[in-house]
Enzyme design. Structure first.
Site, PDB file in Angstrom:
ATOM      1  CE  LYS A  77      -3.887   1.776   2.802  1.00 22.13           C
ATOM      2  NZ  LYS A  77      -4.699   1.436   3.999  1.00 22.13           N
ATOM      3  CB  SER A 152      -7.895   3.250   3.171  1.00 23.86           C
ATOM      4  OG  SER A 152      -7.041   2.661   4.138  1.00 23.86           O
ATOM      5  CB  SER A 176      -8.043   0.280   6.026  1.00 19.17           C
ATOM      6  OG  SER A 176      -8.806   1.439   6.208  1.00 19.17           O
TER       7      SER A 176
END
Length: 459
Positions: A77, A152, A176
Site C-alpha cells: 500500500k 482504504s 482498511s
C-alpha cells in the site's frame, strides 16, 4: 499460466520450471496490460523488481540459504515507505515524496527474499473506505469495474484478486484491510495490535493502526503472516475444527444488514457447524456506541499527524479527507481521554468473553456488499447511513480491542459481488483464525476461487 500460490511458485523454482526473474517479469507485464482497467497501482517498481529478482537468484546459485518468501512478488500500500521508490500516501501533497529508508515491514519481508513489485493505490491518506482517490483516480473492483473495491487498502485487495501481485501488504485503522478483502473476494488479516511493526507507515492513528497481509488463499496467508510476525502458522492448516467454540453475536452484528449478506453469513455458520465447530449465542451488547469512540480517537490523532500539512496545504486534500481532518479540531481533550477509557472497557469485555466462553467470534465483515464508485450513502430498509459508517460498523471495534481479525470470502450476492466472513480471536491467537479459516476454505471455497480467478484474473 493461471494463479500460482507461494508454495507452487517455490516448487517451480526448485524444479527449474521457471525463475524468480521470469515470474517477476510476468507480473510486471500483467500489471501493464490489465491495470489500466483497475488502477490498483500508483507506481510499478519495474527496475527495482527486476534487480531484486536477479540478486536473489544469484544468492540461490551461490548456495546461500534463501528466505521464507524466496522469489515471491509482493506489493505494498502506498502509505508504507519504500526506499528510493516514491510513496505518495495517495495524496497530491506527497506526490514526489521518495523515502530514504524502508518501513520496518518492508525490510523484514525483503530480508525473506521477497520481491517488491510496486505500490498500490489507496484512499487518500487512508482516510476513507472507497479508494475513490481524487488525485490518482478511483480503484475499480475486479468483479465489476463500476463498483468500489472498498478501502482504504483498495488497490491492495484489487491487485490480489486480479493476480497482479501474489499478495499485498495493507494497513488497517478501522477495517482498511478487511473491508477491501471482503469487497474483492480475497483474505485479509488485521493482526494483534503491535504484532507487526508500524515504523515507516504514515499513520492515521497510532492507537488504532495495524499493518496486515492480503492474500488469495489461507495457505498463502499462513506463510505471509508467519514471515510478518516471525512465527510459523503452517502447523495450523488443519481441516479439523471439531470442538472449536464459535461465538455468534445475538445483537449489533446482525442489525441493519443487507439480506443477501446476512443469508451468506448464516450459511457460513452452518458450514462451520457441519465441520464440528460448536456455535454459541454470544452477548456483545457492550459494543453499542463503539463507532463514535473509534472516530474520536482516529480523528484526534489524525489531526496531530496532519497538523503541519493542514496548516500549509488544506486545500490540496480531497473533500472527504479534508472534512475528516477538520472534524478533529472540534474534539476536546476530555472527549479524547474518555474515548481511551471506553477503549479499555471494550478490551476487558472481550478478554473476558474469550477467556470464559468462546474461542472465535464470527461476524459478517461488512453489512453491505461493495457499492458503485461515487455512491456515498446506503439504505438498508428504512435505515440510512453513510457508506463510511456502514463499511466500518463491524470492523472498527476490533482495532480498539487490539484483537486479531480475519476476513475470508463466504460467497456472492445475487448481483455477483463477494461477501466476507469475519473471524476474531483473543490477542495473539492468530493460530485459531488460521485454523478456522483454512478448514472453512477447504470445505467451501474451491468453486468460489475458480470463479474469482476466471472473473477477476481472466484465467
Amino acid at each position: 499460466m493461471g494463479r500460482k500460490s507461494i508454495q507452487e511458485l517455490q516448487a517451480g523454482y526448485a524444479d527449474h520450471l521457471y525463475t524468480p526473474l521470469e515470474i517477476t517479469k510476468g507480473y510486471l507485464k500483467r500489471i501493464k496490460l490489465k491495470d489500466k482497467k483497475l488502477n490498483s497501482y500508483i507506481t510499478a517498481a519495474k527496475e527495482r523488481a527486476v534487480q531484486e529478482a536477479k540478486t536473489i537468484e544469484a544468492k540461490a546459485k551461490a548456495g546461500e540459504q534463501t528466505g521464507l518468501l524466496y522469489g515471491i512478488p509482493l506489493a505494498y500500500k502506498d502509505n508504507i515507505d519504500t526506499k528510493g521508490i516514491r510513496t505518495t500516501n495517495g495524496s497530491s501533497i506527497d506526490a514526489n515524496h521518495v523515502p530514504g529508508k524502508n518501513a520496518a515491514i518492508v525490510d523484514r519481508l525483503l530480508g525473506e527474499d521477497s520481491i517488491l513489485l510496486g505500490k498500490n493505490n489507496l484512499h487518500e491518506y487512508a482516510l476513507g473506505v472507497t479508494s475513490n482517490n481524487p488525485h490518482y483516480g478511483p480503484v475499480h473492483n475486479p468483479w465489476n469495474p463500476k463498483y468500489s473495491p472498498g478501502g482504504s487498502s483498495g488497490g491492495s485487495a484489487a491487485a490480489v484478486a486480479a493476480d497482479l501481485s501474489v499478495a499485498s501488504i495493507g494497513t488497517d485503522t478501522g477495517g482498511s484491510v478487511r473491508i477491501p478483502a471482503a469487497s474483492c473476494g480475497v483474505i485479509g488479516l488485521k493482526p494483534t495490535y503491535n504484532k507487526v511493526p508500524t515504523q515507516g507507515v504514515f499513520y492515521v492513528s497510532w492507537t488504532l493502526d495495524h499493518v496486515g497481509p492480503i492474500t488469495a488463499t489461507m495457505t498463502d496467508m499462513a506463510i505471509l503472516a508467519g514471515a510478518m510476525t516471525k512465527q510459523s502458522y503452517l502447523p495450523y492448516l488443519k481441516h479439523d475444527i471439531r470442538g472449536l467454540r464459535i461465538g455468534v453475536p445475538t445483537s449489533y452484528f446482525n442489525e441493519h444488514i443487507d439480506p443477501d449478506t446476512y443469508a451468506l453469513y448464516r450459511s457460513a455458520l452452518n458450514a462451520l457447524e457441519s465441520l464440528g465447530a460448536i456455535l454459541i449465542d454470544t452477548d456483545v451488547s457492550f459494543v453499542a456506541g463503539n463507532a463514535d469512540v473509534s472516530l474520536t480517537i482516529a480523528a484526534s490523532e489524525a489531526g496531530v499527524v496532519h497538523k503541519s500539512r493542514m496548516e500549509c496545504c488544506l486545500s490540496q486534500y480531497g473533500a472527504d479527507g479534508r472534512a475528516f481532518l477538520e472534524s478533529s479540531l472540534d474534539i476536546t481533550a476530555i472527549q479524547y481521554i474518555e474515548a481511551h477509557k471506553m477503549k479499555e472497557v471494550y478490551m476487558k469485555a472481550f478478554d473476558k468473553l474469550f477467556r470464559e466462553s468462546i474461542d472465535v467470534l464470527a461476524t459478517p465483515t461488512i453489512p453491505i456488499p461493495a457499492r458503485k464508485i461515487g455512491v456515498d450513502e446506503v439504505q438498508i430498509g428504512s435505515y440510512k447511513e453513510s457508506v463510511f459508517d456502514a463499511m466500518t460498523r463491524y470492523t472498527g471495534i476490533f482495532n480498539m480491542a487490539e484483537l486479531p481479525a480475519l476476513s475470508i470470502p463466504c460467497g456472492l450476492t445475487v448481483e455477483g459481488l463477494p461477501v466476507g466472513l469475519q473471524l476474531v480471536a483473543a490477542r495473539c491467537r492468530e493460530d485459531l483464525l488460521i485454523r478456522a479459516g483454512y478448514a472453512y476454505e477447504q470445505d467451501q471455497l474451491r468453486d468460489f476461487y475458480r470463479l474469482r480467478d476466471q472473473v477477476c484474473a481472466g484465467y
